[in-house]
Each structure stands twice: as C-alpha cells, then as structure tokens.
Design a protein around this motif. Structure first.
Motif, PDB file in Angstrom:
ATOM      1  N   ASN A 213      37.537  18.622  14.529  1.00  0.00           N
ATOM      2  CA  ASN A 213      37.210  17.432  14.132  1.00  0.00           C
ATOM      3  C   ASN A 213      37.508  16.539  13.031  1.00  0.00           C
ATOM      4  O   ASN A 213      37.928  16.426  12.249  1.00  0.00           O
ATOM      5  N   ALA A 214      38.510  15.195  14.364  1.00  0.00           N
ATOM      6  CA  ALA A 214      38.892  14.109  14.065  1.00  0.00           C
ATOM      7  C   ALA A 214      38.540  13.133  12.431  1.00  0.00           C
ATOM      8  O   ALA A 214      39.015  12.799  11.478  1.00  0.00           O
ATOM      9  N   GLU A 215      37.608  13.133  13.445  1.00  0.00           N
ATOM     10  CA  GLU A 215      37.011  11.902  13.213  1.00  0.00           C
ATOM     11  C   GLU A 215      36.524  12.643  11.201  1.00  0.00           C
ATOM     12  O   GLU A 215      36.152  11.759  10.790  1.00  0.00           O
ATOM     13  N   SER A 217      37.034  14.637  10.064  1.00  0.00           N
ATOM     14  CA  SER A 217      38.194  14.596   8.946  1.00  0.00           C
ATOM     15  C   SER A 217      38.746  13.238   8.021  1.00  0.00           C
ATOM     16  O   SER A 217      38.921  13.462   6.459  1.00  0.00           O
ATOM     17  N   ARG A 218      38.571  12.718   8.888  1.00  0.00           N
ATOM     18  CA  ARG A 218      38.905  11.019   8.454  1.00  0.00           C
ATOM     19  C   ARG A 218      37.925  10.711   6.902  1.00  0.00           C
ATOM     20  O   ARG A 218      38.389  10.500   6.294  1.00  0.00           O
ATOM     21  N   LEU A 219      36.499  11.255   7.814  1.00  0.00           N
ATOM     22  CA  LEU A 219      35.447  10.728   7.071  1.00  0.00           C
ATOM     23  C   LEU A 219      35.611  11.478   5.637  1.00  0.00           C
ATOM     24  O   LEU A 219      34.952  11.254   4.625  1.00  0.00           O
ATOM     25  N   SER A 224      44.347  11.724   9.095  1.00  0.00           N
ATOM     26  CA  SER A 224      44.556  12.600  10.006  1.00  0.00           C
ATOM     27  C   SER A 224      45.980  11.999  10.610  1.00  0.00           C
ATOM     28  O   SER A 224      46.776  12.776  11.314  1.00  0.00           O
ATOM     29  N   ARG A 225      46.039  10.782  10.619  1.00  0.00           N
ATOM     30  CA  ARG A 225      46.761  10.316  11.227  1.00  0.00           C
ATOM     31  C   ARG A 225      48.370  11.065  11.168  1.00  0.00           C
ATOM     32  O   ARG A 225      49.162  10.836  11.506  1.00  0.00           O
TER      33      ARG A 225
END
Length: 362
Positions: A213-215, A217-219, A224-225
C-alpha cells in the motif's frame, strides 16, 4: 500417510516452492534420456565444463534481469523496458571498444563498461521518475522506453552489428575465473548483494510496504517515491549488466535482437518463483529457481528436438502447467474435489454405524 509422518511432510507439501522444484527436477531428468552424460561435470584446463554448468552460464543474463524485475514487481509495478536496456548497454560498450586503438586495453574496456552501466542506471531512474514522480502507470511508462529504446540501440550501432575483438571484454560473458564461468560469479555477487540489502537491512521491508500500500506507506513516513526510483534504477542496472554479458559472450552488439523478449521471460521467472504481480512479498530464491526452469526448458527443447515452429507453444504450455500447479486455488479445485466423495462416503458410513449402534442399544 501415517500420523507420524504427516506433521513432517505437510509443511513440505504446502511449500510454495515445491512444484517449481519438482518441475525443474523433471526437466533435468528428461534431459538425461536425450543427452549422454548430462549430469557429468568435468575439469578441463582448469575450468569446469558440463551441461549443468552451461545451463547456469547461459541463464545468467536472465537471472540478473529477473532479480531486478522481482523488486519492481514487489512494488506492484512492471518493467517492460529491460530488453531495450540490455540492447542499449551492450551497443554502447561495444561501440566504445570498437573505436579504441587497442581493444585489449583494460582501461578502455572498464570505461566502456562504466558507460554502459551508467546509461542503464539513468534509463532505469527515468522509468522510476515517470512512475513515482509524474504518476504514470508503470506498464505505460516502461512501454515507452521499450519501444524507443530499440530505436536508441539502433542509432548507437548505426543499424549494423558491431563486432569487437577484446579479451578483457570477452571475460565478462565468455571467460572463466576460479574454475567457473565469470558470468556465474557475477550472478552470485549480485544475488548476494541484493539479498543482503533486502533481507539483512530494512530495504526489503520498505519495498514490500510500498508494494502492499503505497499511500499508507507514505502516511507512515516512508518515502515511497525514493524507494520506487531506487528500485527502477536497480532494475536498469541489472539489465545493463546482462547486456554487457550477452554482447561479451558473442563479441558483438545487435541493437535489434539483443535481449529481445527477455522481459517476458523475466516476468515469467518472477511469477514462477512465487512473487505476486499484485506486489508485496517477494522471493529472490524463487526468482532464481524460476529463471533456471526457463533456461532448462530452453535446453530441453533443443535436446529433444522440438520443431522450431512449435518451440514457443511448447514453452508456453510447460510454463502454464507450472503456474497452475503452483496456484493454491487451482490445486484446491483440481485435487480436493476428488477427495470429497470419499470423505462423504466415509461420513455416511459412520452415520450408518451410529444408527446401528443406537438401534442395538434400544
């Protein structure tokens, strides 16, 4: 199966690598009937020779590309451009060497290798930028380079096959070191480095988190980028090394045919190895096993004399069987349905016995 052996065999039978191992063993045994001394490995002039050594040596480029593809797929992406990067890397290195006054110059060859690998990493990072920075879907972003990259390779070679005569460059794909083909040593080194970075450090967990789950992970604070950029750059690096290996083995660069369709074999190797195309968890060992299955299958096709016009069909059929056997859903439908009637019969027999016991007691 006895109650004593069941606890020991159940984890083995349920292991996701069981069927790939079985298929690989079956392919190797099949070659034994068509090739005399297939399992024989002998030493000649200080070098190891044999059919098993050849399978690993010829499969080394595919293993390298598959390792990079594994990490990309673990992030729920795909890289269709690795074949083009293979062609570009080999073309640039051979072009540089062909213009040297002394093609056996170690410094000149090292420069050519650095140029090829540097451009490969840059192209991989470009894919990562399109995916992570701009938000283009990975299949589209890498499809752009897949198409354009062949044109770049053709421009580098001028539409011709560039041939070189360089002993140092020949070592990469066709030479020997410590009795082993040098390509196998490169694969071992890259595999060990990749395993260390992803299994001994937190990098593997970050990749799996972004793929899951990229989103989220970002939160959670994961960049992630940056992870995506690094993964695509690494995939480009692996493809670049494979390109050097392929061109070195034949001492030439063919911008049109080098690495052609290797991206599809790499994806198949990753899937056979148990890595889900949906992203998340990945298996480096499974990927290596999948690549060896594909290379062994290619060797088997030549050994048993499959007609060239049916080679791809035969290959697709075997890969399909491997994927189906590895699928838990398929095994559930194919194998357990046969057990249900027997189980139902035994259950009805127990019910009848119970009714008889009730009648007797009454």
């Amino acid at each position: 199966m006895s109650r004593t052996l069941r606890p020991l065999l159940t984890p083995v039978l349920r292991h996701r690598m069981l069927w790939p191992v079985v298929i690989l063993a079956a392919l190797l045994l099949l070659n034994l009937f068509f090739t005399n001394g297939f399992f024989k490995v002998e030493m000649k002039d200080g070098h190891l020779y044999g059919s098993l050594i050849d399978i690993v040596r010829f499969g080394a480029p595919l293993i390298l590309v598959s390792l990079g593809m594994t990490l990309v797929i673990a992030t729920s992406g795909i890289d269709l451009s690795v074949g083009s990067i293979v062609a570009i890397s080999g073309a640039l290195a051979c072009l540089w060497i062909s213009e040297l006054g002394d093609q056996n110059s170690v410094g000149g060859v090292l420069t050519a290798v650095a140029l090829g690998l540097g451009l490969s990493v840059a192209l991989g990072a470009w894919n990562g930028f399109l995916v992570a920075g701009i938000g283009i879907q990975s299949i589209i972003a890498t499809l752009i380079l897949m198409v354009a990259g062949r044109g770049v390779a053709q421009l580098i070679t001028g539409g011709q096959i560039i041939t070189v005569n360089s002993s140092p460059y020949k070592l990469i794909g066709g030479g020997y070191w410590l009795t082993l083909p040098f390509g196998i040593i490169i694969v071992i080194a890259v595999l060990a480095l990749t395993a260390f970075l992803t299994r001994r450090l937190a990098l593997g967990l970050l990749i799996e988190s972004v793929g899951g789950n990229a989103e989220a992970s970002r939160l959670a604070g994961i960049r992630s980028r940056g992870v995506l950029m690094m993964v695509y750059a690494f995939c480009g690096l692996c493809a670049g090394i494979a390109g050097l290996m392929i061109s070195s083995n034949v001492s030439s660069a063919d911008g049109n045919n080098a690495g052609l369709w290797i991206e599809l074999d790499a994806i198949l190797a990753v899937v056979i190895g148990g890595t889900s195309l949906a992203g998340g968890r990945f298996s480096l060992g499974g990927t290596v096993l999948g690549a060896l299955i594909i290379q062994t299958l290619t060797t088997t096709i030549y050994s048993i004399g499959v007609p060239p016009e049916t080679t791809l069909l035969f290959k697709a059929l075997v890969v399909t069987i491997v994927c189906l056997l590895q699928s838990p859903a398929f095994r559930e439908k194919a194998f357990r349905r046969r057990r249900r009637p027997a189980a139902a019969a035994s259950a009805s027999a127990e019910e009848e016995a119970g009714e008889e016991r009730v009648g007797v007691s009454a």
